[in-house]
Design a protein around this motif. Structure first.
Motif, PDB file in Angstrom:
ATOM      1  N   GLN A  26      11.170  -3.897  11.504  1.00 52.60           N
ATOM      2  CA  GLN A  26      10.809  -2.489  11.596  1.00 52.60           C
ATOM      3  C   GLN A  26      10.205  -2.231  12.974  1.00 52.60           C
ATOM      4  O   GLN A  26       9.454  -3.056  13.494  1.00 52.60           O
ATOM      5  N   GLY A  61       5.612   3.263  28.338  1.00 53.72           N
ATOM      6  CA  GLY A  61       4.178   3.312  28.113  1.00 53.72           C
ATOM      7  C   GLY A  61       3.739   3.517  26.673  1.00 53.72           C
ATOM      8  O   GLY A  61       2.572   3.770  26.414  1.00 53.72           O
ATOM      9  N   PHE A  62       4.631   3.402  25.732  1.00 55.04           N
ATOM     10  CA  PHE A  62       4.241   3.541  24.326  1.00 55.04           C
ATOM     11  C   PHE A  62       3.824   2.189  23.761  1.00 55.04           C
ATOM     12  O   PHE A  62       4.364   1.155  24.156  1.00 55.04           O
ATOM     13  N   ALA A  63       2.875   2.216  22.835  1.00 60.76           N
ATOM     14  CA  ALA A  63       2.538   0.995  22.108  1.00 60.76           C
ATOM     15  C   ALA A  63       3.554   0.875  20.986  1.00 60.76           C
ATOM     16  O   ALA A  63       3.566   1.671  20.058  1.00 60.76           O
ATOM     17  N   ALA A  64       4.449  -0.087  21.105  1.00 58.77           N
ATOM     18  CA  ALA A  64       5.505  -0.255  20.107  1.00 58.77           C
ATOM     19  C   ALA A  64       5.529  -1.707  19.676  1.00 58.77           C
ATOM     20  O   ALA A  64       5.341  -2.604  20.494  1.00 58.77           O
ATOM     21  N   MET A  65       5.708  -1.967  18.399  1.00 55.61           N
ATOM     22  CA  MET A  65       5.771  -3.345  17.937  1.00 55.61           C
ATOM     23  C   MET A  65       6.825  -3.529  16.857  1.00 55.61           C
ATOM     24  O   MET A  65       7.268  -2.557  16.239  1.00 55.61           O
ATOM     25  N   ALA A 103       3.320   8.236   9.355  1.00 58.37           N
ATOM     26  CA  ALA A 103       1.996   8.258   8.741  1.00 58.37           C
ATOM     27  C   ALA A 103       1.080   8.984   9.707  1.00 58.37           C
ATOM     28  O   ALA A 103       1.098   8.697  10.893  1.00 58.37           O
ATOM     29  N   LEU A 141       1.533   7.126  13.105  1.00 62.11           N
ATOM     30  CA  LEU A 141       2.273   5.876  13.222  1.00 62.11           C
ATOM     31  C   LEU A 141       3.692   6.148  12.752  1.00 62.11           C
ATOM     32  O   LEU A 141       3.904   6.552  11.615  1.00 62.11           O
ATOM     33  N   THR A 188       7.725  -5.342  13.239  1.00 64.59           N
ATOM     34  CA  THR A 188       7.056  -5.908  12.072  1.00 64.59           C
ATOM     35  C   THR A 188       8.116  -6.346  11.069  1.00 64.59           C
ATOM     36  O   THR A 188       9.143  -5.682  10.912  1.00 64.59           O
ATOM     37  N   ARG A 199       7.142   4.661  11.761  1.00 62.56           N
ATOM     38  CA  ARG A 199       7.773   3.386  11.389  1.00 62.56           C
ATOM     39  C   ARG A 199       9.255   3.659  11.164  1.00 62.56           C
ATOM     40  O   ARG A 199       9.624   4.605  10.465  1.00 62.56           O
ATOM     41  N   LYS A 242       6.049  -2.964   2.936  1.00 63.29           N
ATOM     42  CA  LYS A 242       5.309  -4.097   3.469  1.00 63.29           C
ATOM     43  C   LYS A 242       4.287  -4.463   2.407  1.00 63.29           C
ATOM     44  O   LYS A 242       3.516  -3.612   1.949  1.00 63.29           O
ATOM     45  N   SER A 298       7.624  -0.082  15.001  1.00 69.32           N
ATOM     46  CA  SER A 298       6.472   0.806  14.768  1.00 69.32           C
ATOM     47  C   SER A 298       5.938   1.316  16.102  1.00 69.32           C
ATOM     48  O   SER A 298       5.826   0.559  17.054  1.00 69.32           O
ATOM     49  N   VAL A 299       5.604   2.580  16.144  1.00 70.42           N
ATOM     50  CA  VAL A 299       5.129   3.190  17.394  1.00 70.42           C
ATOM     51  C   VAL A 299       3.853   3.998  17.151  1.00 70.42           C
ATOM     52  O   VAL A 299       3.768   4.764  16.197  1.00 70.42           O
ATOM     53  N   PHE A 300       2.890   3.784  18.008  1.00 72.04           N
ATOM     54  CA  PHE A 300       1.625   4.535  17.974  1.00 72.04           C
ATOM     55  C   PHE A 300       1.846   5.867  18.705  1.00 72.04           C
ATOM     56  O   PHE A 300       2.312   5.885  19.842  1.00 72.04           O
ATOM     57  N   LYS A 347       8.232   0.480  25.337  1.00 73.82           N
ATOM     58  CA  LYS A 347       7.141  -0.156  26.089  1.00 73.82           C
ATOM     59  C   LYS A 347       7.223   0.217  27.557  1.00 73.82           C
ATOM     60  O   LYS A 347       6.210   0.469  28.204  1.00 73.82           O
TER      61      LYS A 347
END
Lengths: 432, 144
Positions: B5, B63-67, B37, B44, B69, B46, B115, B7-9, B60
């Motif tokens: 998945q 400049g985005f916080a993306a991860m 969310a 957030l 999961t 997802r 999750k 996910s981005v802030f 990234k």
């Protein structure tokens, strides 16, 4: 390395004798050349003959930044214009810029002081140094430049504004030292880290100043770049960078007392304080020709230690600044220094020291919001993790400043990076 | 048995969500399913996408916080009580659902992305109860 052992390791008696001799001369100079000082001294009933040494310092009038503004542009100069060879001006954040002037000899002494500071940081003629302070009216660039040339190092006059070029040259030239603001150096570290270039640089020392920073921030810079970082202090009114600098023991900044006579006063009563007490730092320039200043109030809060340092220097040391008497915020009656927030965040770990304080007043109540960047590795796909991070930051900050703040997490690298003085506070209250 | 998945802030700020979607569009990353969310301060996002790695890299860079999961994609048939049945296994094992949202697919089936605390244990558990999970390959097929 000690650049000028004769002056930097003088006994206190010898030094005070030299300071007294120079003070008498400078008082004579301003009394006869600067109308402002003549009038001020006359108002206080003091004549040059009343000043026989540093024990008479307290009889002299204070000078403030406002006095410089009121006499804009050259009113306080003590040398004829034909002898002034350089002008600098401070960033005019409020009102008019303050203008300072230097004679050729002033510039020589300035370079001498900066050379002392660089030598203190371990920089020698064999080093390649990037000067990444702004060049121009700001004293940082040309001031550091002059000292580095005096030292005999190879100077790369980067100025600010092109970080990519800076890091490329740092790698390609094998740059070993840098002079810039600490917040800009952190930005440079970020850029190097992102490119995976930390192993490709030969940097060993940084001389940072022009803004207050914490010991923790110094340590972070040292760890991230694998260098030694030093705190250089100065202000354009007194000279520019190179009024004081810390040594490898990092136990305060050595003031070049043979040129700048420091005192600590109570900023409210204006009375000199006891040795070792914290108060406002005041300087009297002892050798300046262009713009000599008597008892200039810096608004910087610190204390002075006169003990001999482990490095061998006898010069007095000012402790790391507790802030400035004029950047102190009073929020809901609590005194808050932005540097406290920075220290708390760094101690906590997991967040970058990039933060922004937003102070406002709603329904007659001060509010404090602190925006903090989420570091990549602390980012989570779960709201509850982000919420617990927020709570943890709020807790740490409340412990540090004794005040509840609303914490707002923001995405990495969204807070503005500064190339000069970092802006950490937005005060919307308009209290003045 | 897990799928990736992205996910981005996202700060609660005008245009931020659109920016994220624009980055993915430029990268030709397609979104098959998403959940947003929100809190008062930030959101957030997802997503299950056609190329989570490329999406993360592009975000990234902007400049985005993306991860990325690991999440479970559970296949369910359109029958009353199917989801409850799956969750009853999870609950009995003392596991928690951290979040859940629907996965759209072409087949006449309902599916969910979830999750669960202790993902490995949850995956083993569901498999032992013969609950069908999508693999990353299965997800890719949805885009074909």
């Amino acid at each position: 390395m000690i650049w000028n052992e004769t002056k930097e390791c003088m006994s206190r008696d010898e030094l005070e004798f030299l300071q007294s001799k120079r003070l008498v001369k400078i008082v004579d100079r301003v009394y006869h050349n600067v109308e402002f000082y003549r009038k001020k001294m006359q108002e206080l009933g003091v004549e040059p003959g009343d000043i026989n040494g540093i024990e008479d310092l307290h009889k002299l009038p204070y000078t403030t930044k406002n006095d410089l503004r009121d006499t804009y542009p050259f009113g306080l100069f003590a040398a004829p214009q034909s002898e002034i060879v350089r002008i600098h001006a401070s960033s005019g954040t409020t009102g008019k810029a303050t203008v300072v002037g230097y004679t050729r000899r002033d510039l020589e002494i300035w370079s001498e002081c900066v050379a002392r500071a660089l030598a203190q940081a371990g920089v020698t003629r064999d080093d390649i140094i990037q000067v990444a302070y702004g060049y121009g009216l700001f004293t940082g660039g040309l001031g550091a430049h002059g000292g580095a040339e005096k030292l005999g190092a190879m100077v790369v006059p980067m100025s600010t504004g092109n970080t990519k070029k800076l890091t490329t040259m740092m790698k390609d030239f094998g740059v070993t030292a840098i002079a810039c603001t600490p917040s800009y150096l952190l930005h440079i570290a970020e850029v190097l880290e992102e490119a995976g270039d930390i192993p490709n640089i030969k940097l060993k020392a940084a001389v940072c100043g022009a803004e207050p920073w914490t010991d923790n921030m110094r340590k972070q810079i040292e760890q991230r770049l694998h260098i030694n970082a030093f705190d250089i202090y100065g202000l354009s009114e007194v000279m520019g960078p190179g009024v004081a600098c810390d040594c490898e023991y990092h136990k305060g900044l050595h003031v070049y007392e043979d040129h700048f006579l420091p005192e600590i006063i109570d900023p409210d009563t204006l009375k000199p304080m006891e040795k070792g007490e914290t108060g406002e730092l005041v300087f009297t320039t002892l050798t300046k020709e262009g713009l000599p200043l008597l008892r200039y109030r810096t608004k910087d809060l610190t204390s002075i230690s006169y003990d001999k340092c482990e490095c061998g220097r006898t010069l007095a040391r000012i402790s790391r600044f507790k802030g400035r008497s004029d950047d102190m915020l009073i929020i809901r009656g609590v005194n808050v220094f932005p540097s406290q927030i920075e220290a708390a965040l760094l101690e906590m770990g997991g967040v970058t020291p990039h933060y922004m304080m937003i102070v406002d007043r709603k329904n007659n109540l001060d509010t404090l919001e602190i925006q903090v960047e989420v570091e990549e590795r602390f980012f989570s796909d779960e709201i509850k993790d982000l919420e617990s991070l927020t709570k943890k930051i709020a807790h740490v900050i409340q412990n540090a400043i004794g005040l509840a703040a609303k914490i707002k997490l923001v995405a990495p690298k969204t807070l503005e990076r500064s190339m000069g003085k970092a802006v950490h506070v937005i005060d919307k209250r308009k209290l003045v | 048995m897990f799928i990736k998945q992205l996910s981005v802030f996202i700060e609660n700020q005008e245009g931020r969500l659109e920016e994220v979607l624009d980055v993915l569009k430029q990268e030709e990353v397609s979104i098959i399913s998403l959940s947003l969310a929100d809190t008062s301060e930030y959101g957030l996002l997802r997503m299950i996408t056609s190329n989570p790695e490329a999406g993360q890299k592009a975000l990234k860079e902007k400049g985005f916080a993306a991860m990325l999961t690991d999440v479970l994609a559970v296949k369910l048939s359109h029958q009353v009580g199917k989801l409850q049945e799956v969750l009853s296994h999870v609950c009995k094992a003392g596991l928690n659902v951290e979040y859940m949202y629907a996965l759209s697919n072409k087949d006449n089936e309902a599916s969910i992305i979830c999750k669960i605390s202790n993902g490995d244990e949850a995956a083993e558990l569901l498999k032992s109860k013969e609950v069908e999970l999508y693999s990353q390959d299965d997800i890719m097929k949805i885009f074909c």
